[in-house]
Design a protein around this motif. Structure first.
Motif, PDB file in Angstrom:
ATOM      1  N   THR A 399       0.830  -1.199   0.000  1.00 54.59           N
ATOM      2  CA  THR A 399       0.000   0.000   0.000  1.00 54.59           C
ATOM      3  C   THR A 399       0.865   1.249   0.000  1.00 54.59           C
ATOM      4  O   THR A 399       2.078   1.201   0.233  1.00 54.59           O
ATOM      5  CB  THR A 399      -0.928   0.016   1.232  1.00 54.59           C
ATOM      6  N   GLU A 400       0.201   2.387  -0.266  1.00 54.61           N
ATOM      7  CA  GLU A 400       0.867   3.693  -0.286  1.00 54.61           C
ATOM      8  C   GLU A 400       2.023   3.707  -1.280  1.00 54.61           C
ATOM      9  O   GLU A 400       3.098   4.253  -0.997  1.00 54.61           O
ATOM     10  CB  GLU A 400       1.363   4.063   1.123  1.00 54.61           C
ATOM     11  N   GLU A 401       1.820   3.141  -2.449  1.00 54.82           N
ATOM     12  CA  GLU A 401       2.862   3.136  -3.481  1.00 54.82           C
ATOM     13  C   GLU A 401       2.775   4.426  -4.295  1.00 54.82           C
ATOM     14  O   GLU A 401       1.825   4.629  -5.057  1.00 54.82           O
ATOM     15  CB  GLU A 401       2.694   1.929  -4.405  1.00 54.82           C
ATOM     16  N   TYR A 402       3.751   5.261  -4.153  1.00 52.03           N
ATOM     17  CA  TYR A 402       3.808   6.486  -4.943  1.00 52.03           C
ATOM     18  C   TYR A 402       4.823   6.274  -6.060  1.00 52.03           C
ATOM     19  O   TYR A 402       6.017   6.504  -5.907  1.00 52.03           O
ATOM     20  CB  TYR A 402       4.217   7.678  -4.066  1.00 52.03           C
ATOM     21  N   SER A 403       4.330   5.826  -7.205  1.00 52.92           N
ATOM     22  CA  SER A 403       5.228   5.481  -8.304  1.00 52.92           C
ATOM     23  C   SER A 403       4.422   5.306  -9.579  1.00 52.92           C
ATOM     24  O   SER A 403       3.236   4.929  -9.543  1.00 52.92           O
ATOM     25  CB  SER A 403       5.996   4.188  -7.990  1.00 52.92           C
ATOM     26  N   MET A 404       5.045   5.561 -10.704  1.00 47.18           N
ATOM     27  CA  MET A 404       4.405   5.330 -11.997  1.00 47.18           C
ATOM     28  C   MET A 404       4.266   3.843 -12.277  1.00 47.18           C
ATOM     29  O   MET A 404       3.420   3.433 -13.083  1.00 47.18           O
ATOM     30  CB  MET A 404       5.220   5.996 -13.113  1.00 47.18           C
ATOM     31  N   ALA A 406       3.570   1.465  -9.972  1.00 44.84           N
ATOM     32  CA  ALA A 406       2.952   0.825  -8.817  1.00 44.84           C
ATOM     33  C   ALA A 406       2.076  -0.348  -9.251  1.00 44.84           C
ATOM     34  O   ALA A 406       1.353  -0.272 -10.249  1.00 44.84           O
ATOM     35  CB  ALA A 406       2.125   1.839  -8.042  1.00 44.84           C
ATOM     36  N   LYS A 409      -2.417   0.054  -8.046  1.00 45.01           N
ATOM     37  CA  LYS A 409      -2.710   1.361  -8.642  1.00 45.01           C
ATOM     38  C   LYS A 409      -3.793   2.119  -7.889  1.00 45.01           C
ATOM     39  O   LYS A 409      -3.795   3.354  -7.880  1.00 45.01           O
ATOM     40  CB  LYS A 409      -3.122   1.185 -10.101  1.00 45.01           C
ATOM     41  N   ASN A 411      -4.544   1.718  -4.608  1.00 46.20           N
ATOM     42  CA  ASN A 411      -4.266   1.720  -3.172  1.00 46.20           C
ATOM     43  C   ASN A 411      -5.309   0.907  -2.408  1.00 46.20           C
ATOM     44  O   ASN A 411      -5.936   1.375  -1.449  1.00 46.20           O
ATOM     45  CB  ASN A 411      -4.216   3.151  -2.637  1.00 46.20           C
ATOM     46  N   PRO A 440     -10.686   4.560  -6.212  1.00 48.12           N
ATOM     47  CA  PRO A 440      -9.522   4.626  -5.332  1.00 48.12           C
ATOM     48  C   PRO A 440      -9.846   4.100  -3.936  1.00 48.12           C
ATOM     49  O   PRO A 440     -10.795   4.547  -3.288  1.00 48.12           O
ATOM     50  CB  PRO A 440      -9.180   6.127  -5.306  1.00 48.12           C
TER      51      PRO A 440
END
Length: 509
Positions: A399-404, A406, A409, A411, A440
């Motif tokens: 979780t909480e993946e801040y990335s292109m 990820a 997607k 969360n 989301p």
């Protein structure tokens, strides 16, 4: 429920036998059309008088409802008004010249060729197995012909006429219900199964009238609390009202509901999608492609497509809708991107691409539709699909993946997976389904029947996914069907979850 449900209700497990061919009355019989004329009023009307020479005389309705919006009409609205002032119909007069004027190549009818296949021994065995299945399920004393005749009798009793012509069927007809609310109206979504039954029986006049009259309602101004929705919106329903005039005269008017009278005051998102799908089915079944080639019909298709494809704040190719905008005008917890709307959206876009006449003015919208279809199908197949492997993958999500790049997607937290899901989904990799909604940090894991089955019909899912959905239905037959024709969704909401999601609506039980 409409009487047409009798034609499809069964508690037997689907057989392997399919209908190879059917006979149909020649479509050339139904190429006659009533003349159409638009009026900028709240109602469409026609004047009748008992055996009077002036019975076909048309007057402007006197009961127009004023609107409190001063929004200026756009260029599109002007084009629609000019095109439809010469064609679509609200009068009782019969005029066959308009069809010849407003078609691409005159009266262009392409008859449908039905291929008749020879029956083989496997087909005979399948039919015999079906007959045995009927006996085992307790229908020994029921004749299929009697049931079908009763269904057709009830369906014909629900037909609504306007200017002495059939224009649809009421949503429900209960003689014991003294306050039917709006169930005595013709709903676009509810008439579709009835329309398909009429088309397959060769009775296409009622479907043609329905398509043209609802098309006229589309171009009228509609407001809710001094605000007008986007152009191209189709009404949820309409009612034929009879207003008395002087002497023995009376006036029939079409009174549409765009959501301003609905229980939740929600505009119907699915009406326009169903209209396009039915228009495509009308052409395919009857072979009468002249209807979809009319200028006013082409304009109506484009207006619906432009409304659905309009740019907004959404980052996904799916169609964002509010709760109560489809199925029923009640809160069901499907706000966001419900599967049913996405399946109808995909099907309507495919139908629109097939029906829109290709020319310089339509190239851009056809290109936009094609691009949206590709993005939508990929998004649904990739993110809405759930099987045992997918569930295990969700449990391993970070979780909480801040990335292109990820993986998670949206969360989604593993704790959100419903406890019943792991035990309900079969272990076989050949079974799965499309979830009901995706937003989301939210996945609605309920199985929505219409969304999944319409995904199969429209090829929204991959061939493997479509087969897996059917496998799931067969394996979970007792849960999804049981003693019902087919459940809307599974599982049912209970306790506090029902209170929160439906707003404690007692009719959502």
């Amino acid at each position: 429920m409409n009487a047409i449900t009798f034609l499809g209700n069964s508690t037997m497990i689907p057989s392997q036998c399919i209908l190879r061919a059917f006979t149909r009355i020649s479509p050339s019989k139904y190429i006659r059309d009533t003349s159409f004329r638009s009026y900028p009023s709240r109602f469409s009307s026609c004047i009748n008088q008992y055996r009077n020479a002036d019975s076909d005389r048309i007057i402007r309705p006197t009961n127009a409802v004023p609107f409190c919006t001063d929004r200026q009409s756009s260029v599109t609205a002007q084009v629609v008004s000019e095109a439809r002032s010469h064609s679509a119909s609200t009068t009782c007069a019969n005029d066959t010249t308009l069809d010849q004027i407003y078609t691409k190549n005159g009266l262009n009818v392409k008859p449908l060729v039905v291929e008749r296949l020879k029956r083989d021994e496997k087909d005979e065995e399948a039919v015999n197995e079906d007959e045995e299945g009927v006996k085992r399920d307790g229908f020994e004393g029921v004749k299929c012909n009697d049931v079908e005749e009763e269904a057709w009798r009830l369906l014909r009793d629900s037909i609504v006429t306007y200017c002495d012509s059939p224009v649809g069927t009421v949503a429900a007809k209960d003689p014991t219900d003294t306050t039917p609310s709006n169930y005595d109206q013709v709903f676009i979504r509810d008439f579709v199964p009835s329309a398909l039954a009429f088309l397959l029986k060769g009775e296409s006049e009622i479907v043609r009238n329905f398509l043209l009259h609802t098309l006229q309602l589309q171009s009228w101004e509609k407001t809710v609390d001094c605000y007008s929705p986007g152009q191209g919106l189709m009404p949820a329903s309409f009612k034929v009202r009879t207003l008395p005039l002087e002497e023995d005269k009376f006036e029939e008017v079409l009174d549409p509901d765009f959501g301003e009278a609905a229980i939740g005051r929600v505009a119907p998102v699915d009406s326009g999608l169903w209209w396009i799908i039915l228009l495509r089915a009308y052409g395919k079944i009857t072979g009468d492609y002249s209807l979809q080639e009319r200028i006013d019909v082409q304009t109506g298709i484009k207006m619906i497509a432009n409304l659905c494809l309009a740019d907004g704040f959404d980052m996904f190719p799916t169609l964002l809708v509010t709760d109560g905008s489809c199925m029923i005008d009640r809160r069901m917890g499907i706000h966001g991107h419900p599967l049913e709307i996405q399946a109808l959206f995909y099907s309507a876009l495919r139908s629109s691409r097939e029906m829109i006449t290709v020319n310089d003015s339509s190239k851009n919208i056809i290109k936009t539709i094609s691009n949206r279809l590709s993005a939508l199908s990929f998004h649904i197949r990739e993110n809405y699909w759930v099987d045992k492997n997918k569930i295990n993958e969700i449990y391993r999500y970070k979780t909480e993946e801040y990335s292109m790049d990820a993986t998670n997607k949206f969360n989604i937290y593993p704790e959100q997976v419903s406890p019943w899901l792991m035990d309900w989904v079969p272990e076989s990799p050949d079974s799965g389904f499309l979830i009901g909604n995706l937003q989301p940090a939210h996945m609605d894991f309920r199985f929505f029947t219409l969304g999944n089955l319409w995904s199969i019909i429209s090829s929204l899912g991959t061939p493997k996914q479509n087969q897996a959905i059917l496998n799931l239905v067969e394996e979970k037959w007792d849960d999804l069907v049981g003693h019902m024709p087919l459940k809307i969704c599974y599982p049912a909401l209970e306790s506090s979850e029902w209170h929160i999601i439906t707003g404690s609506d007692p009719k959502n039980t």
